[in-house]
Design a protein around this motif. Sequence first.
Motif, PDB file in Angstrom:
ATOM      1  N   ALA A  32     -16.187 -19.752 -34.495  1.00 47.94           N
ATOM      2  CA  ALA A  32     -16.559 -18.096 -34.944  1.00 47.94           C
ATOM      3  C   ALA A  32     -18.104 -18.042 -34.824  1.00 47.94           C
ATOM      4  N   ASP A  33     -18.469 -18.792 -35.351  1.00 46.46           N
ATOM      5  CA  ASP A  33     -19.874 -18.966 -35.252  1.00 46.46           C
ATOM      6  C   ASP A  33     -20.436 -19.802 -34.009  1.00 46.46           C
ATOM      7  N   ARG A  34     -19.817 -20.453 -33.053  1.00 39.48           N
ATOM      8  CA  ARG A  34     -20.144 -19.973 -31.836  1.00 39.48           C
ATOM      9  C   ARG A  34     -20.053 -19.088 -31.140  1.00 39.48           C
ATOM     10  N   VAL A  35     -18.695 -17.870 -31.305  1.00 44.37           N
ATOM     11  CA  VAL A  35     -18.652 -16.921 -30.342  1.00 44.37           C
ATOM     12  C   VAL A  35     -19.924 -16.372 -30.890  1.00 44.37           C
ATOM     13  N   LYS A  36     -20.222 -16.101 -31.955  1.00 49.74           N
ATOM     14  CA  LYS A  36     -20.995 -14.810 -33.397  1.00 49.74           C
ATOM     15  C   LYS A  36     -22.481 -15.450 -32.018  1.00 49.74           C
ATOM     16  N   CYS A  37     -22.863 -16.231 -31.976  1.00 47.68           N
ATOM     17  CA  CYS A  37     -24.348 -16.557 -31.176  1.00 47.68           C
ATOM     18  C   CYS A  37     -24.134 -16.872 -29.577  1.00 47.68           C
ATOM     19  N   LEU A  38     -23.086 -16.882 -28.907  1.00 48.71           N
ATOM     20  CA  LEU A  38     -22.413 -16.217 -27.667  1.00 48.71           C
ATOM     21  C   LEU A  38     -22.699 -14.493 -27.470  1.00 48.71           C
ATOM     22  N   PHE A  39     -22.421 -14.012 -28.652  1.00 47.72           N
ATOM     23  CA  PHE A  39     -22.799 -12.735 -28.438  1.00 47.72           C
ATOM     24  C   PHE A  39     -24.021 -12.419 -28.480  1.00 47.72           C
ATOM     25  N   GLU A  40     -24.868 -12.772 -29.637  1.00 48.01           N
ATOM     26  CA  GLU A  40     -26.254 -12.310 -29.478  1.00 48.01           C
ATOM     27  C   GLU A  40     -27.206 -12.289 -29.249  1.00 48.01           C
ATOM     28  N   ARG A  41     -27.258 -13.266 -28.468  1.00 49.45           N
ATOM     29  CA  ARG A  41     -28.035 -14.258 -26.983  1.00 49.45           C
ATOM     30  C   ARG A  41     -27.235 -12.972 -25.886  1.00 49.45           C
ATOM     31  N   ALA A  42     -26.426 -12.303 -25.539  1.00 50.15           N
ATOM     32  CA  ALA A  42     -26.044 -11.444 -25.007  1.00 50.15           C
ATOM     33  C   ALA A  42     -26.421 -10.229 -24.927  1.00 50.15           C
ATOM     34  N   GLY A  43     -27.483  -9.712 -26.072  1.00 49.63           N
ATOM     35  CA  GLY A  43     -27.521  -9.039 -26.904  1.00 49.63           C
ATOM     36  C   GLY A  43     -26.368  -8.086 -27.072  1.00 49.63           C
ATOM     37  N   LEU A  44     -25.361  -8.441 -27.047  1.00 47.28           N
ATOM     38  CA  LEU A  44     -24.293  -7.102 -27.686  1.00 47.28           C
ATOM     39  C   LEU A  44     -24.796  -7.042 -28.946  1.00 47.28           C
ATOM     40  N   MET A  45     -24.903  -7.494 -29.858  1.00 48.68           N
ATOM     41  CA  MET A  45     -24.753  -7.184 -31.912  1.00 48.68           C
ATOM     42  C   MET A  45     -26.037  -6.195 -32.088  1.00 48.68           C
ATOM     43  N   THR A  46     -26.080  -5.624 -31.445  1.00 51.85           N
ATOM     44  CA  THR A  46     -27.185  -4.302 -31.383  1.00 51.85           C
ATOM     45  C   THR A  46     -26.977  -2.443 -32.374  1.00 51.85           C
ATOM     46  N   GLN A  47     -27.526  -2.060 -32.871  1.00 49.14           N
ATOM     47  CA  GLN A  47     -27.303  -1.365 -32.981  1.00 49.14           C
ATOM     48  C   GLN A  47     -25.859  -0.501 -33.816  1.00 49.14           C
ATOM     49  N   GLY A  48     -26.026  -1.952 -34.702  1.00 47.57           N
ATOM     50  CA  GLY A  48     -24.768  -1.855 -35.305  1.00 47.57           C
ATOM     51  C   GLY A  48     -23.772  -2.026 -35.231  1.00 47.57           C
ATOM     52  N   VAL A  49     -23.706  -2.755 -33.605  1.00 48.42           N
ATOM     53  CA  VAL A  49     -22.109  -3.189 -33.403  1.00 48.42           C
ATOM     54  C   VAL A  49     -21.918  -4.459 -34.153  1.00 48.42           C
ATOM     55  N   GLU A  74     -16.956 -17.028 -20.484  1.00 47.29           N
ATOM     56  CA  GLU A  74     -18.091 -18.052 -21.455  1.00 47.29           C
ATOM     57  C   GLU A  74     -16.339 -18.054 -22.740  1.00 47.29           C
ATOM     58  N   LEU A  75     -16.229 -17.463 -22.700  1.00 48.10           N
ATOM     59  CA  LEU A  75     -15.476 -16.823 -24.040  1.00 48.10           C
ATOM     60  C   LEU A  75     -13.779 -17.837 -23.696  1.00 48.10           C
ATOM     61  N   THR A  76     -13.535 -17.865 -22.036  1.00 53.38           N
ATOM     62  CA  THR A  76     -12.714 -17.823 -21.582  1.00 53.38           C
ATOM     63  C   THR A  76     -12.582 -19.853 -21.246  1.00 53.38           C
ATOM     64  N   GLU A  77     -13.696 -20.261 -21.139  1.00 53.79           N
ATOM     65  CA  GLU A  77     -14.085 -21.124 -21.197  1.00 53.79           C
ATOM     66  C   GLU A  77     -14.206 -22.010 -22.819  1.00 53.79           C
ATOM     67  N   LEU A  78     -14.415 -21.820 -23.747  1.00 54.35           N
ATOM     68  CA  LEU A  78     -14.504 -21.870 -25.296  1.00 54.35           C
ATOM     69  C   LEU A  78     -13.107 -21.675 -25.415  1.00 54.35           C
ATOM     70  N   TYR A  79     -12.200 -21.166 -25.262  1.00 57.28           N
ATOM     71  CA  TYR A  79     -10.494 -20.974 -25.884  1.00 57.28           C
ATOM     72  C   TYR A  79     -10.542 -22.525 -24.682  1.00 57.28           C
TER      73      TYR A  79
END
Length: 333
Positions: A251-268, A316-321
């Motif tokens: 889950a930490d890896r997924v979170k890092c992926l989302f953060e690197r992509a700039g998706l966890m902004t504006q309260g998302v 990337e999530l497909t590859e991680l899985y």
Amino acid sequence: MRYRAFSGSGFEASEIGLGCWQFGGDWGAVDEPEALATLGAAVDAGINFFDTADVYGAGRSESIIGRFLSERNRREDVFIATKLGRLHGYPDSYSPELFTRCVDDSLERLGVDVLDLVQLHCVPPHWLRQGEVFAWLDDLKAAGKIRHYGASVETMDEALVCLDHPSLSALQIIFNIFRQKPIHAIFERAKKQKVAIIVRLPLASGLLAGRYTTQTTFPQQDHRNYNRDGAMFSVGETFAGLPFETGVALADRVKCLFERAGLMTQGVTMAQLAQRWILDHDAVSTVITGSRRTSQVGDNAAASDLPALPPEIHAELTELYGERVKPEIRGGE
């Protein structure tokens, strides 16, 4: 909130529904006023699909929903999906008489004249293959006690057996970033047959909310404590079948992926993005995320309004899985 066609029923289900397992007490204690407030917040957020079962608190979840429908006069606003097959008869004492009694009990607890959807609740695979259980549901449908029926399953092999029955309206499955097998195993066939896909455990028992550490503990009566290794029921139902510590790291890896992509902004939040990933698959009819508090309801509902995730994130999530998650899953998919 956006809505999607639910099977061939004519009903449009909210993309985010409300899973009501927690009202039975298996996610820690939830008092009735809190549960009623959560149901109210769900309707206010545009959620019109509640999923429950007779086994959740031995009828407590259904009774709370029934009280909500009665007190708030909301019966016409909400589609209720319930289940049978675990509270009584499991694993080898099923009969048409038992099914009728279970349905009658659910009707009484919910305070309704007909059940919108009844699902076989992870009954043993040999009952699915034998097929009598579906004939009994056909009889209950003909009797006017249920409108539609489906099955909640643990594996894709079980899902494929259920899809062989032409009157099946819905399949409830585990599907999330850590459990991706349904994409290739059943989605195209379900779409072709107009079978609704109900997704449970979208956050892998909370792992994909990104808030757990390896030191996180859970109440004694919480299934994330007592079923962590499958001691009480299928290991795949808790933490998506992953060992807890492994799941936290992934889950930490997924979170890092989302953060690197700039998706966890504006309260998302990570939880919203994990649900958005599910909704990006058009075979999905509704995602039944569990909420114990009213604040969680609104946060989950907001996932419906997010834009689709970028294709590179899906890749990337497909590859991680495939490389890191799938080899660790216990209990089968």
